[in-house]
Motif scaffolding. Sequence first.
Motif, short mmCIF file in Angstrom:
data_model
loop_
_atom_site.label_atom_id
_atom_site.label_comp_id
_atom_site.label_asym_id
_atom_site.label_seq_id
_atom_site.Cartn_x
_atom_site.Cartn_y
_atom_site.Cartn_z
N ALA A 108 42.45 25.72 32.62
CA ALA A 108 42.57 25.83 31.17
C ALA A 108 41.32 26.46 30.57
CB ALA A 108 42.81 24.45 30.56
N LEU A 109 40.15 26.08 31.09
CA LEU A 109 38.91 26.67 30.59
C LEU A 109 38.87 28.16 30.88
CD1 LEU A 109 36.22 26.20 29.20
CD2 LEU A 109 35.23 25.60 31.41
N ASP A 110 39.32 28.56 32.06
CA ASP A 110 39.39 29.98 32.40
C ASP A 110 40.33 30.72 31.43
OD1 ASP A 110 37.64 29.67 34.49
OD2 ASP A 110 39.20 29.52 36.03
N SER A 111 41.40 30.04 31.01
CA SER A 111 42.33 30.65 30.07
C SER A 111 41.67 30.88 28.72
CB SER A 111 43.57 29.76 29.89
OG SER A 111 44.29 29.67 31.11
N VAL A 112 40.82 29.92 28.29
CA VAL A 112 40.09 30.07 27.03
C VAL A 112 39.16 31.28 27.11
CG1 VAL A 112 38.35 29.03 25.54
CG2 VAL A 112 40.24 27.64 26.41
N ILE A 113 38.43 31.39 28.22
CA ILE A 113 37.51 32.52 28.40
C ILE A 113 38.27 33.84 28.43
CG2 ILE A 113 35.84 33.56 29.99
CD1 ILE A 113 35.11 30.68 30.84
N SER A 114 39.39 33.86 29.12
CA SER A 114 40.19 35.08 29.22
C SER A 114 40.73 35.50 27.86
CB SER A 114 41.35 34.88 30.20
OG SER A 114 40.87 34.66 31.51
N GLU A 115 41.15 34.52 27.05
CA GLU A 115 41.66 34.85 25.72
C GLU A 115 40.55 35.39 24.83
OE1 GLU A 115 44.17 35.39 22.47
OE2 GLU A 115 44.52 35.24 24.63
N GLU A 117 37.94 36.97 25.90
CA GLU A 117 37.67 38.31 26.42
C GLU A 117 38.71 39.29 25.89
OE1 GLU A 117 37.48 40.61 30.77
OE2 GLU A 117 37.62 38.43 30.66
N ARG A 118 39.97 38.89 25.85
CA ARG A 118 41.03 39.78 25.37
C ARG A 118 40.81 40.14 23.91
NH1 ARG A 118 45.41 39.89 22.46
NH2 ARG A 118 45.18 37.71 21.82
N ARG A 119 40.49 39.14 23.09
CA ARG A 119 40.30 39.39 21.66
C ARG A 119 39.05 40.24 21.40
NH1 ARG A 119 42.07 33.94 18.29
NH2 ARG A 119 44.00 33.53 19.44
N THR A 120 37.98 39.95 22.13
CA THR A 120 36.76 40.75 21.98
C THR A 120 37.00 42.19 22.37
OG1 THR A 120 35.38 38.80 22.44
CG2 THR A 120 34.34 40.96 22.68
N LEU A 121 37.70 42.38 23.48
CA LEU A 121 38.00 43.73 23.95
C LEU A 121 38.82 44.49 22.92
CD1 LEU A 121 37.84 45.77 26.27
CD2 LEU A 121 39.85 44.67 27.28
N ALA A 122 39.81 43.85 22.33
CA ALA A 122 40.64 44.52 21.32
C ALA A 122 39.81 44.90 20.10
CB ALA A 122 41.79 43.61 20.92
N VAL A 188 33.82 43.14 29.64
CA VAL A 188 34.18 43.80 28.39
C VAL A 188 33.34 45.06 28.19
CG1 VAL A 188 34.06 43.61 25.87
CG2 VAL A 188 35.08 41.76 27.21
N PHE A 189 32.05 44.98 28.46
CA PHE A 189 31.18 46.15 28.33
C PHE A 189 31.70 47.29 29.21
CE2 PHE A 189 27.00 43.78 27.11
CZ PHE A 189 27.61 43.35 25.95
N GLN A 190 32.00 46.96 30.47
CA GLN A 190 32.47 47.99 31.40
C GLN A 190 33.77 48.61 30.90
OE1 GLN A 190 31.08 49.21 34.73
NE2 GLN A 190 32.37 50.69 33.66
N GLU A 191 34.66 47.78 30.37
CA GLU A 191 35.96 48.26 29.93
C GLU A 191 35.83 49.18 28.73
OE1 GLU A 191 40.10 48.59 30.29
OE2 GLU A 191 38.68 47.57 31.62
N VAL A 192 35.06 48.77 27.71
CA VAL A 192 35.01 49.58 26.48
C VAL A 192 34.16 50.83 26.65
CG1 VAL A 192 35.44 47.62 24.97
CG2 VAL A 192 33.08 48.26 25.51
N LEU A 193 33.21 50.81 27.57
CA LEU A 193 32.40 52.01 27.81
C LEU A 193 33.15 53.02 28.67
CD1 LEU A 193 28.87 50.41 28.28
CD2 LEU A 193 29.69 51.71 26.33
N GLY A 194 34.19 52.56 29.36
CA GLY A 194 35.09 53.47 30.05
C GLY A 194 34.74 53.74 31.49
N SER A 195 35.68 54.41 32.16
CA SER A 195 35.51 54.71 33.59
C SER A 195 34.40 55.73 33.83
CB SER A 195 36.83 55.25 34.16
OG SER A 195 37.23 56.43 33.46
#
Length: 226
Positions: A108-115, A117-122, A188-195
């Motif tokens: 459940a804690l991992d789910s909180v962190i993942s959520e 991460e998802r919102r921050t990424l968006a 998140v940093f890696q994702e938003v800065l791109g490949s």
Amino acid sequence: MSSDSLENTDWSPRSAGERILMLIKMRGAMTSAALGAALGITAEAARQQLVRLGDAGLVEFSAERKGVGRPSRRWQLTEAGAARFPDTHAALTVQLLDIVRDALGDTALDSVISERERRTLAAYRGAMSDAATLQDRVKALTAMRSEEGYMAASWQQDDGSYMLVENHCPICAAATACQGFCRAELAVFQEVLGSGAEVRRSEHILAGARRCAYEIRPAGKEVSAD
């Protein structure tokens, strides 16, 4: 006066510098004359204390003009200065994380962190939708992190890579209790800065460093593992 001399737990004002921080915290921006009057010292003595606190990065001033003559300096806490006071929200956050872990388990804690991460990424993706180059994306990320209280700065190095540093961590208590938050932020940093970029954390507050620092290299340039 070193900023390290003020602890963030069991804090109580003792020295003149600490009492100045407390007054500004309680009353907002103040002049050296007003601080001196409140402390029962001269305005010059208060100003000297303010200069020391400013050198330690705990206070800063803005000029305010009223009528003729030189503008007065009104001193206020920096983010670092505000962080010297006990943060009950941090304690509450840690308590809530412990409750989630104890009552619902690590999954459940991992789910909180993942959520989170998802919102921050968006949010980050939306804010940098017009950032076409890696340099633009680094600048946009730096601005967003500063707005969130991380006191971020970035610059390009001689070899073409970038450094992103964060001089404050507003989620430090939560990250200390659950380091998954730090792993999520790096992802998140890696994702938003791109490949086209490779990101490595080179300094980490939770590992005892003064700040968190990230090396950002254009993809294909050698970068060591985190």
